[in-house]
Design a protein around this motif. Structure first.
Motif, PDB file in Angstrom:
ATOM      1  N   MET A 108       0.829  -1.197   0.000  1.00 61.88           N
ATOM      2  CA  MET A 108       0.000   0.000   0.000  1.00 61.88           C
ATOM      3  C   MET A 108       0.870   1.256   0.000  1.00 61.88           C
ATOM      4  N   ASP A 167      -3.704   3.912  -1.159  1.00 60.80           N
ATOM      5  CA  ASP A 167      -3.941   3.180  -2.407  1.00 60.80           C
ATOM      6  C   ASP A 167      -3.193   1.854  -2.411  1.00 60.80           C
ATOM      7  N   HIS A 211      -2.255   2.690  -9.048  1.00 59.75           N
ATOM      8  CA  HIS A 211      -2.661   3.047  -7.691  1.00 59.75           C
ATOM      9  C   HIS A 211      -4.170   2.859  -7.590  1.00 59.75           C
ATOM     10  N   GLN A 212      -4.577   1.794  -6.918  1.00 58.80           N
ATOM     11  CA  GLN A 212      -5.994   1.459  -6.820  1.00 58.80           C
ATOM     12  C   GLN A 212      -6.543   1.912  -5.465  1.00 58.80           C
ATOM     13  N   PRO A 213      -7.451   2.874  -5.462  1.00 52.28           N
ATOM     14  CA  PRO A 213      -8.045   3.293  -4.181  1.00 52.28           C
ATOM     15  C   PRO A 213      -8.797   2.138  -3.541  1.00 52.28           C
ATOM     16  N   GLN A 214      -8.777   2.091  -2.219  1.00 52.94           N
ATOM     17  CA  GLN A 214      -9.507   1.039  -1.520  1.00 52.94           C
ATOM     18  C   GLN A 214     -11.011   1.292  -1.612  1.00 52.94           C
TER      19      GLN A 214
END
Length: 323
Positions: free
Chosen positions: A144, A154, A196-199
């Motif tokens: 993260m 992210d 970058h994948q947001p939660q």
């Protein structure tokens, strides 16, 4: 890359060793101050500090990183050390201190956290324990990009692993520690290309720190829940039950148990009542089902299988394991 590393226990040390083996230059290690441990309660270096000393890596042990906090001199010294080494990124794993914004902003590539769960499930201090306790079938490692929230940054990389029906926290910890080392090495190898994948907002749960008070077996709960807790709380804090003896009350620790359906003629038994006790286990009535205790420990003794335990501490049907 030039890296700083912030971590304390064995879980973090495994990742630190993996980064070193992969060819990264660890230029500074941050870890918790030495703590009293063991029977003599002598101050001992953390696993991360010991690794750093063995590999001639400089170590900083601030009590806080808040420049406006209780130990500003510690924070200021740590800040200067971080500025001096000019690292590309900071890797964080089970460090134990909150990183203020100035730390998060310092390295050009930011601070990356190795978290032992599939975020956003089990943010917080005890993700391995809580996943087993909840009966999760799967967990893993999330790399993260850290922000100011509690495990809210992210997600860069996620690797999963199964939780088997016999996994204890000790066993799963070691598996996840190895996976954490693999994950951070993979992430750094392609860091600039990782999305970058947001939660997601859905599925957020918090893994609150384990409290010693949770060790007491509550026989009113189902046998299935108690069996999971037993695995979750091994090696710490274990599960405990009181036992009345000729010399007074003593506390047993129960380390292994199997949930079973209760026999028809014992369905009316009060939870906490011993139903049977033989070499195969000590069966105790629960709120739902029965728990077959297969590994027990008396104060000052060793963990013993049911047969050996009963040889030195016989239990009888009808006996109550309650305060």
């Amino acid at each position: 890359m030039r890296l700083t590393f912030a971590g304390t226990p064995e879980f973090a040390q495994v990742a630190l060793a993996a980064l070193h083996a992969a060819g990264h230059e660890v230029v500074l290690v941050l870890t918790q101050p030495d703590r009293p441990a063991g029977r003599g309660m002598k101050r001992q270096a953390s696993p991360v500090k010991q690794w750093a000393l063995d590999h001639a890596v400089p170590v900083a042990q601030p009590r806080s990183l808040r420049l406006d906090g209780k130990y500003p001199e510690d924070a200021a010294a740590a800040r200067q050390s971080l500025l001096d080494v000019q690292a590309d990124a900071m890797i964080v794993a089970a460090y134990g201190l909150i990183l203020p914004q100035w730390v998060l902003d310092l390295p050009p590539k930011g601070c990356l956290n190795i978290h032992a769960s599939l975020l956003p499930r089990w943010r917080g201090a005890a993700p391995i324990h809580r996943a087993i306790e909840a009966g999760d079938a799967q967990t893993g490692i999330t790399i993260m990009q850290m922000d100011a929230g509690l495990d809210t940054g992210d997600m860069l990389l996620v690797l999963s692993c199964a939780i088997t029906p016999t996994d204890t926290t000790a066993v799963l910890h070691d598996r996840l520690a190895e996976l954490g080392g693999q994950s951070i090495v993979q992430a750094l190898a392609k860091l600039d290309a990782l999305p970058h994948q947001p939660q997601p907002d859905e599925g957020v749960t918090y893994a609150h720190k384990i409290d010693k008070a949770e060790a007491a077996l509550d026989w009113a709960l189902s046998a299935e829940v108690l069996a999971r807790r037993m695995r979750a709380f091994d090696p710490f804090p274990g599960m405990t039950v009181p036992l009345g003896t000729a010399s007074g009350l003593e506390t047993l620790k129960i380390w292994q148990a199997v949930a079973e359906p209760v026999a028809h003629d014992a369905r009316a038994a009060v939870p906490g009542t011993v139903l049977s006790a033989d070499a195969s286990g000590v069966r105790v009535a629960c709120g739902e089902g029965q728990l077959c205790l297969t590994q027990l420990q008396r104060p000052g003794g060793k963990r013993l299988g049911a047969a050996d335990f009963l040889h030195g501490c016989p239990l009888q049907p009808g006996q109550r394991l309650v305060a």
